[in-house]
Design a protein around this motif. Structure first.
Motif, PDB file in Angstrom:
ATOM      1  N   LEU A   1      -1.738  19.457  18.102  1.00 20.56           N
ATOM      2  CA  LEU A   1      -0.839  18.880  19.098  1.00 20.56           C
ATOM      3  C   LEU A   1      -1.145  19.411  20.493  1.00 20.56           C
ATOM      4  O   LEU A   1      -1.109  18.665  21.475  1.00 20.56           O
ATOM      5  CB  LEU A   1       0.610  19.158  18.720  1.00 20.56           C
ATOM      6  CG  LEU A   1       1.126  18.395  17.504  1.00 20.56           C
ATOM      7  CD1 LEU A   1       2.427  19.001  16.990  1.00 20.56           C
ATOM      8  CD2 LEU A   1       1.312  16.919  17.854  1.00 20.56           C
TER       9      LEU A   1
ATOM     10  N   SER B   1       5.484  19.705  23.800  1.00 19.77           N
ATOM     11  CA  SER B   1       6.796  19.995  23.226  1.00 19.77           C
ATOM     12  C   SER B   1       6.731  20.080  21.706  1.00 19.77           C
ATOM     13  O   SER B   1       7.324  20.971  21.088  1.00 19.77           O
ATOM     14  CB  SER B   1       7.793  18.907  23.652  1.00 19.77           C
ATOM     15  OG  SER B   1       9.034  19.105  23.035  1.00 19.77           O
ATOM     16  N   SER B   2       5.981  19.185  21.115  1.00 17.51           N
ATOM     17  CA  SER B   2       5.850  19.192  19.659  1.00 17.51           C
ATOM     18  C   SER B   2       5.099  20.428  19.164  1.00 17.51           C
ATOM     19  O   SER B   2       5.430  20.984  18.114  1.00 17.51           O
ATOM     20  CB  SER B   2       5.121  17.931  19.188  1.00 17.51           C
ATOM     21  OG  SER B   2       5.892  16.787  19.472  1.00 17.51           O
ATOM     22  N   SER B   3       4.111  20.882  19.919  1.00 17.38           N
ATOM     23  CA  SER B   3       3.398  22.097  19.513  1.00 17.38           C
ATOM     24  C   SER B   3       4.333  23.300  19.574  1.00 17.38           C
ATOM     25  O   SER B   3       4.262  24.192  18.719  1.00 17.38           O
ATOM     26  CB  SER B   3       2.151  22.328  20.362  1.00 17.38           C
ATOM     27  OG  SER B   3       2.469  22.760  21.659  1.00 17.38           O
TER      28      SER B   3
ATOM     29  N   ALA C   1       7.577  23.089  19.097  1.00 19.41           N
ATOM     30  CA  ALA C   1       8.477  22.898  17.961  1.00 19.41           C
ATOM     31  C   ALA C   1       7.832  23.339  16.653  1.00 19.41           C
ATOM     32  O   ALA C   1       8.528  23.742  15.714  1.00 19.41           O
ATOM     33  CB  ALA C   1       8.906  21.428  17.867  1.00 19.41           C
ATOM     34  N   GLU C   2       6.497  23.280  16.594  1.00 23.66           N
ATOM     35  CA  GLU C   2       5.762  23.724  15.403  1.00 23.66           C
ATOM     36  C   GLU C   2       5.618  25.248  15.349  1.00 23.66           C
ATOM     37  O   GLU C   2       5.040  25.776  14.415  1.00 23.66           O
ATOM     38  CB  GLU C   2       4.381  23.073  15.359  1.00 23.66           C
ATOM     39  CG  GLU C   2       4.407  21.608  15.024  1.00 23.66           C
ATOM     40  CD  GLU C   2       4.784  21.351  13.571  1.00 23.66           C
ATOM     41  OE1 GLU C   2       4.372  22.119  12.680  1.00 23.66           O
ATOM     42  OE2 GLU C   2       5.512  20.371  13.330  1.00 23.66           O
TER      43      GLU C   2
END
Length: 107
Positions: free
Chosen positions: A6, A47-49, A51-52
């Motif tokens: 991501l 943002s997704s990275s 969240a991971e």
């Protein structure tokens, strides 16, 4: 692993958006759509990275540093803008700095 993928997408989209901005600013207004899409994808993937589980300092450092380096290289390749030896040293120093942040985050 997903966080790193991501983050790679975020970097690529940010660089594409920034290079598109150069085209749009030169008068090719249709490229503004690519700018907006590039930045939206970049921020969503960043943002997704996070969240991971990727630490913010590491993610932002890599995103910003890779963006600067790849944009400088891309501007040389696509727009024949200068990429001097001093700029190359600066890119190398950025890479060293990001590496140090990454090493520091793992301790």
């Amino acid at each position: 692993m997903t966080a790193w993928i991501l983050l790679s997408v975020a970097v690529g989209a940010e660089v594409a958006g920034t290079l598109s901005l150069r085209l749009a600013a030169a008068g090719a207004r249709r490229w503004y759509l690519a700018v907006v899409v590039g930045y939206l994808v970049a921020f969503a993937a960043l943002s997704s990275s996070l969240a991971e589980g990727m630490p913010l300092g590491v993610a932002y450092g890599i995103w910003a540093a890779a963006g600067v380096a790849l944009t400088a290289i891309g501007s040389r390749v696509f727009f024949q803008e200068p990429l001097t030896q001093v700029m190359g040293i600066g890119i190398a120093l950025i890479m060293i700095g990001v590496l140090l942040v990454e090493i520091g985050a793992s301790h």
